[in-house]
Design a protein around this motif. Structure first.
Motif, PDB file in Angstrom:
ATOM      1  N   GLU A 202     -12.374  20.570  14.101  1.00 36.02           N
ATOM      2  CA  GLU A 202     -13.157  19.746  13.182  1.00 36.02           C
ATOM      3  C   GLU A 202     -14.614  20.179  13.139  1.00 36.02           C
ATOM      4  O   GLU A 202     -15.448  19.504  12.564  1.00 36.02           O
ATOM      5  N   ASN A 203     -14.907  21.356  13.753  1.00 35.04           N
ATOM      6  CA  ASN A 203     -16.292  21.835  13.701  1.00 35.04           C
ATOM      7  C   ASN A 203     -16.390  23.182  13.005  1.00 35.04           C
ATOM      8  O   ASN A 203     -17.316  23.939  13.230  1.00 35.04           O
ATOM      9  N   TYR A 204     -15.407  23.474  12.137  1.00 35.37           N
ATOM     10  CA  TYR A 204     -15.539  24.646  11.278  1.00 35.37           C
ATOM     11  C   TYR A 204     -16.006  24.130   9.925  1.00 35.37           C
ATOM     12  O   TYR A 204     -15.251  23.442   9.223  1.00 35.37           O
ATOM     13  N   PRO A 205     -17.249  24.416   9.553  1.00 40.16           N
ATOM     14  CA  PRO A 205     -17.830  23.743   8.382  1.00 40.16           C
ATOM     15  C   PRO A 205     -17.082  24.028   7.076  1.00 40.16           C
ATOM     16  O   PRO A 205     -16.558  25.119   6.864  1.00 40.16           O
ATOM     17  N   GLY A 206     -17.037  23.015   6.238  1.00 39.66           N
ATOM     18  CA  GLY A 206     -16.569  23.209   4.866  1.00 39.66           C
ATOM     19  C   GLY A 206     -15.084  23.040   4.640  1.00 39.66           C
ATOM     20  O   GLY A 206     -14.619  23.053   3.496  1.00 39.66           O
ATOM     21  N   THR A 207     -14.319  22.873   5.719  1.00 39.55           N
ATOM     22  CA  THR A 207     -12.865  22.806   5.536  1.00 39.55           C
ATOM     23  C   THR A 207     -12.310  21.402   5.799  1.00 39.55           C
ATOM     24  O   THR A 207     -11.218  21.080   5.352  1.00 39.55           O
ATOM     25  N   GLY A 208     -13.048  20.609   6.554  1.00 38.50           N
ATOM     26  CA  GLY A 208     -12.488  19.346   7.028  1.00 38.50           C
ATOM     27  C   GLY A 208     -11.576  19.627   8.206  1.00 38.50           C
ATOM     28  O   GLY A 208     -11.197  20.776   8.434  1.00 38.50           O
ATOM     29  N   PRO A 209     -11.223  18.559   8.971  1.00 36.71           N
ATOM     30  CA  PRO A 209     -10.399  18.776  10.159  1.00 36.71           C
ATOM     31  C   PRO A 209      -9.002  19.289   9.791  1.00 36.71           C
ATOM     32  O   PRO A 209      -8.441  18.855   8.795  1.00 36.71           O
ATOM     33  N   MET A 210      -8.510  20.200  10.580  1.00 38.43           N
ATOM     34  CA  MET A 210      -7.149  20.711  10.351  1.00 38.43           C
ATOM     35  C   MET A 210      -6.646  21.402  11.615  1.00 38.43           C
ATOM     36  O   MET A 210      -7.418  21.630  12.548  1.00 38.43           O
ATOM     37  N   HIS A 211      -5.366  21.754  11.615  1.00 38.74           N
ATOM     38  CA  HIS A 211      -4.824  22.518  12.742  1.00 38.74           C
ATOM     39  C   HIS A 211      -5.453  23.909  12.721  1.00 38.74           C
ATOM     40  O   HIS A 211      -5.642  24.483  11.644  1.00 38.74           O
ATOM     41  N   GLY A 212      -5.753  24.416  13.911  1.00 39.13           N
ATOM     42  CA  GLY A 212      -6.359  25.749  13.995  1.00 39.13           C
ATOM     43  C   GLY A 212      -5.517  26.815  13.297  1.00 39.13           C
ATOM     44  O   GLY A 212      -6.043  27.743  12.689  1.00 39.13           O
ATOM     45  N   MET A 213      -4.200  26.654  13.392  1.00 38.69           N
ATOM     46  CA  MET A 213      -3.309  27.644  12.766  1.00 38.69           C
ATOM     47  C   MET A 213      -3.466  27.674  11.251  1.00 38.69           C
ATOM     48  O   MET A 213      -3.386  28.721  10.624  1.00 38.69           O
ATOM     49  N   GLU A 214      -3.662  26.468  10.686  1.00 41.36           N
ATOM     50  CA  GLU A 214      -3.809  26.390   9.225  1.00 41.36           C
ATOM     51  C   GLU A 214      -5.098  27.093   8.789  1.00 41.36           C
ATOM     52  O   GLU A 214      -5.125  27.835   7.807  1.00 41.36           O
ATOM     53  N   LEU A 215      -6.160  26.877   9.582  1.00 44.60           N
ATOM     54  CA  LEU A 215      -7.431  27.532   9.259  1.00 44.60           C
ATOM     55  C   LEU A 215      -7.270  29.054   9.327  1.00 44.60           C
ATOM     56  O   LEU A 215      -7.705  29.790   8.446  1.00 44.60           O
ATOM     57  N   MET A 216      -6.598  29.507  10.372  1.00 43.58           N
ATOM     58  CA  MET A 216      -6.425  30.949  10.548  1.00 43.58           C
ATOM     59  C   MET A 216      -5.498  31.556   9.496  1.00 43.58           C
ATOM     60  O   MET A 216      -5.651  32.699   9.092  1.00 43.58           O
ATOM     61  N   GLN A 217      -4.547  30.743   9.018  1.00 39.48           N
ATOM     62  CA  GLN A 217      -3.671  31.199   7.926  1.00 39.48           C
ATOM     63  C   GLN A 217      -4.518  31.472   6.680  1.00 39.48           C
ATOM     64  O   GLN A 217      -4.322  32.455   5.967  1.00 39.48           O
ATOM     65  N   ARG A 218      -5.507  30.614   6.457  1.00 35.90           N
ATOM     66  CA  ARG A 218      -6.411  30.812   5.309  1.00 35.90           C
ATOM     67  C   ARG A 218      -7.210  32.095   5.473  1.00 35.90           C
ATOM     68  O   ARG A 218      -7.390  32.858   4.538  1.00 35.90           O
TER      69      ARG A 218
END
Ligand SMILES: Cc1cc2nc3c(=O)[nH]c(=O)nc-3n(C[C@H](O)[C@H](O)[C@H](O)COP(=O)(O)OP(=O)(O)OC[C@H]3O[C@@H](n4cnc5c(N)ncnc54)[C@H](O)[C@@H]3O)c2cc1C
Length: 310
Positions: A45-61
């Motif tokens: 929840e501290n990666y700006p601009g994306t909103g909270p999510m699973h780390g895997m989902e962020l990395m998939q992006r």
């Protein structure tokens, strides 16, 4: 012959690939997995601009964007890097070899593990190796911190400002942390010190529910009901296969300047594999972009990227 090979597909490596591909450099990323350590956090929840999510989902992006811009992804473990006349030759554990003009090392580090029952099963479901990242998830809950160095002691203190109760389990009777921090620890009413003891087992259903703690001297076993287990026993950095080319510090991290240059021209490094402080996803991503732009400058003989917008 690739223009650039990036070792590691975590936040640093994938971001570097986005930048090198947008500069039309033929780029391959070689990695054991895609996403790296960020995959291990179920709630970033501290990666700006994306909103909270699973780390895997962020990395998939991140992956989608890197591939979308043309990066080639090669799965494998790099275990050899040699300098050649035209650049570098990269050897993989499966025997494959690849060549490139420039190399970006972004293969992070691995938290040291305990090797106990339940540790792998509950990783990301109560077990974590990052207090800074995951402490806010334990508001008014109970958790155990394992370790006796600065990161464990400071981690316990940080966690105790959020959690209702923190157990600090350490296998010795004294701490390796700074004296002043240990004093604060001993004064903290929220923290119970469990010394000369080890966590032998992590137990739960879907998530962590308790830990079995064993006293090393008496062999007495106790169960503590906890929601979280913070393993703070250090990290393993493996720079053995690049140390003949780049300078490393006493922690074996690859030394870089502020633009990601290592001591070897043509080799750049980014993210957790470097001494960058406050190891975080957003920092690794920023580092990756810097190293990629510097790599582009180097490949174009210093004419490439502008250093700022002025
Ligand atoms: C449990 C946990 C929770 C975290 N939570 C947060 C959080 O909430 N917010 C935050 O900002 N940060 C968090 N972090 C920290 C963050 O994940 C790291 O700072 C970040 O992942 C570093 O990115 P990186 O790309 O430098 O390295 P990594 O993420 O470690 O990626 C390295 C990549 O290199 C690959 N690799 C390793 N060795 C080799 C090799 N020899 N050959 C080929 N590939 C290799 C790995 O498979 C991996 O894909 C957390 C870390 C952990 C462990």
């Amino acid at each position: 012959m690739y223009d650039v090979i990036i070792v590691g597909a975590g936040a640093a490596g994938l971001t570097a690939a986005i930048y090198t591909c947008r500069k039309k450099l033929r780029t391959a990323i070689i990695s054991i997995d895609v996403g790296g350590q960020t995959n291990l956090t179920s709630h970033i929840e501290n990666y700006p601009g994306t909103g909270p999510m699973h780390g895997m989902e962020l990395m998939q992006r991140f992956q989608n964007e890197a591939i979308g811009f043309g990066a080639e992804l090669i799965m494998g473990k790099v275990n050899k890097v040699d300098k050649t006349e035209k650049g570098f030759k990269i050897g993989l554990a499966n025997g494959e070899e690849y060549e490139c003009k420039a190399l970006i090392l972004a293969y992070g580090k691995v938290p040291r593990s305990l090797g106990i029952e339940g540790e792998e099963k509950f990783m990301g479901r109560g077990v974590t190796t990052c207090v800074t990242c995951d402490a806010p998830l334990y508001k008014n809950r109970e958790a155990v911190v394992i370790g006796g160095g600065n990161s464990a002691v400071e981690g316990a203190l940080e966690l105790a400002t959020i959690a209702r109760k923190v157990y600090l389990v350490h296998r010795r009777g004294t701490f390796r942390a700074d004296e002043i921090t240990v004093e604060k620890l001993k004064e903290n009413k929220n923290i119970e010190l469990v010394l000369n003891s080890v966590v032998a087992k992590i137990v739960g259903g879907k998530n962590v529910e308790s830990v079995e703690v064993e006293n090393i001297a008496t062999k007495e076993k106790k169960f503590f009901k906890v929601d979280g287990v913070f393993i703070e026993i250090g990290y393993v950095v493996d720079t053995s296969f690049v140390q003949h080319l780049v300078k490393v510090n006493e922690r074996k991290e690859i030394i870089v300047d502020e633009r990601g240059n290592t001591s070897c021209p043509g080799i750049f490094a980014a993210g957790d594999i470097t001494p960058v402080p406050y190891k975080q996803t957003v920092i690794a991503a920023g580092d990756g972009s810097k190293a990629a732009l510097e790599c582009y400058r180097w490949l174009t003989g210093g004419k490439g990227a502008v250093l700022d917008w002025s």
